[in-house]
Design a protein around this motif. Structure first.
Motif, PDB file in Angstrom:
ATOM      1  N   PRO A 192       1.024  -1.095   0.242  1.00 38.07           N
ATOM      2  CA  PRO A 192       0.048  -0.069   0.004  1.00 38.07           C
ATOM      3  C   PRO A 192       0.847   1.150   0.053  1.00 38.07           C
ATOM      4  O   PRO A 192       1.999   1.277   0.529  1.00 38.07           O
ATOM      5  N   ALA A 228      -1.091   7.144   2.978  1.00 35.98           N
ATOM      6  CA  ALA A 228      -1.991   8.190   2.536  1.00 35.98           C
ATOM      7  C   ALA A 228      -1.339   9.542   2.608  1.00 35.98           C
ATOM      8  O   ALA A 228      -1.693  10.679   1.937  1.00 35.98           O
ATOM      9  N   VAL A 233       0.291  10.164  -0.685  1.00 36.41           N
ATOM     10  CA  VAL A 233      -0.422  10.782  -1.520  1.00 36.41           C
ATOM     11  C   VAL A 233      -0.880  12.322  -1.215  1.00 36.41           C
ATOM     12  O   VAL A 233      -0.947  12.989  -2.401  1.00 36.41           O
ATOM     13  N   THR A 275      -8.394   4.325  -4.732  1.00 36.78           N
ATOM     14  CA  THR A 275      -7.507   3.199  -4.098  1.00 36.78           C
ATOM     15  C   THR A 275      -8.199   2.053  -3.844  1.00 36.78           C
ATOM     16  O   THR A 275      -7.792   1.073  -3.782  1.00 36.78           O
ATOM     17  N   GLU A 276      -9.612   1.977  -3.908  1.00 34.55           N
ATOM     18  CA  GLU A 276     -10.478   0.841  -3.746  1.00 34.55           C
ATOM     19  C   GLU A 276     -10.219  -0.062  -5.015  1.00 34.55           C
ATOM     20  O   GLU A 276     -10.565   0.231  -5.939  1.00 34.55           O
ATOM     21  N   ARG A 280     -10.781   0.361  -9.363  1.00 34.96           N
ATOM     22  CA  ARG A 280      -9.864   0.284 -10.009  1.00 34.96           C
ATOM     23  C   ARG A 280     -10.042  -0.839 -11.025  1.00 34.96           C
ATOM     24  O   ARG A 280      -9.770  -0.778 -12.297  1.00 34.96           O
ATOM     25  N   PRO A 339      -1.692   0.603  -6.564  1.00 34.84           N
ATOM     26  CA  PRO A 339      -2.364   0.781  -5.375  1.00 34.84           C
ATOM     27  C   PRO A 339      -3.192   2.133  -5.341  1.00 34.84           C
ATOM     28  O   PRO A 339      -4.076   2.416  -4.622  1.00 34.84           O
ATOM     29  N   VAL A 340      -2.627   3.150  -6.103  1.00 36.30           N
ATOM     30  CA  VAL A 340      -3.338   4.384  -6.083  1.00 36.30           C
ATOM     31  C   VAL A 340      -3.265   5.109  -7.513  1.00 36.30           C
ATOM     32  O   VAL A 340      -2.435   4.969  -8.635  1.00 36.30           O
ATOM     33  N   GLY A 395       2.674   3.750  -7.163  1.00 33.88           N
ATOM     34  CA  GLY A 395       2.912   2.582  -6.295  1.00 33.88           C
ATOM     35  C   GLY A 395       4.438   2.463  -6.083  1.00 33.88           C
ATOM     36  O   GLY A 395       5.338   3.132  -6.559  1.00 33.88           O
TER      37      GLY A 395
END
Length: 167
Positions: free
Chosen positions: A20, A23, A26, A51-52, A56, A73-74, A145
């Motif tokens: 991950p 946050a 990010v 991010t979910e 994605r 992941p993002v 990521g």
């Protein structure tokens, strides 16, 4: 790191380790984008952070780069906000600067990222999936990521090949 060295060493990273992204990192990337220059300081960019995994996956079928979208992941979708737009070309240039700031910040944090442009063909569908207004226009998606690949070295044209005038 020296800014020119940071610029020269940044590469597009398309493969990510299954870790991950914190946050707080990010937030730093978004902050870098927020401080980009824009005409009249109108700041026409808007961000959607995705991010979910299920989201994605839904978005991944909308692009030929589905594996990148699924495995990052993002995702940060970057939009032009029509309500803040005053000159389309200048606004798009500003969004390009915003995205470059975000890519450089990701690199400076030890993350890998890639600017995905082909996905803009799914502008309407992505806004529907995210429940966003039609006043927004998708400019690109940045996948982020922890890198799981070694970036390859690239070459650049010599300055004298790029220079069209100097006096």
């Amino acid at each position: 790191m020296d800014i020119l060295e940071l610029i020269k060493s940044r590469r597009s990273i398309r493969k990510y380790a299954g870790l991950p992204v914190d946050a707080s990192l990010v937030e730093k990337i978004l902050e870098a984008g927020r401080w980009a220059p824009s005409g009249l300081n109108n700041q026409p960019w808007r961000f959607a952070v995705i991010t979910e995994p299920a989201l994605r996956d839904r978005i991944s079928v909308m692009t030929r780069y589905s594996q990148i979208v699924k495995n990052a992941p993002v995702l940060i979708a970057v939009f032009l906000n029509a309500a803040d737009s005053y000159h389309r070309v200048k606004d798009i240039q500003g969004i390009g600067a915003c995205m470059q700031n975000m890519l450089l910040e990701a690199h400076s944090l030890g993350l890998g990222a890639v600017w995905l442009g082909e996905i803009i063909k799914a502008d309407k569908e992505i806004k529907e999936v995210l429940g966003l207004s039609s006043d927004l226009e998708l400019m690109a998606v940045i996948a982020i990521g922890h890198p799981d690949e070694k970036p390859r070295q690239t070459k650049r044209k010599a300055i004298d090949q790029l220079l069209v005038f100097k006096r």
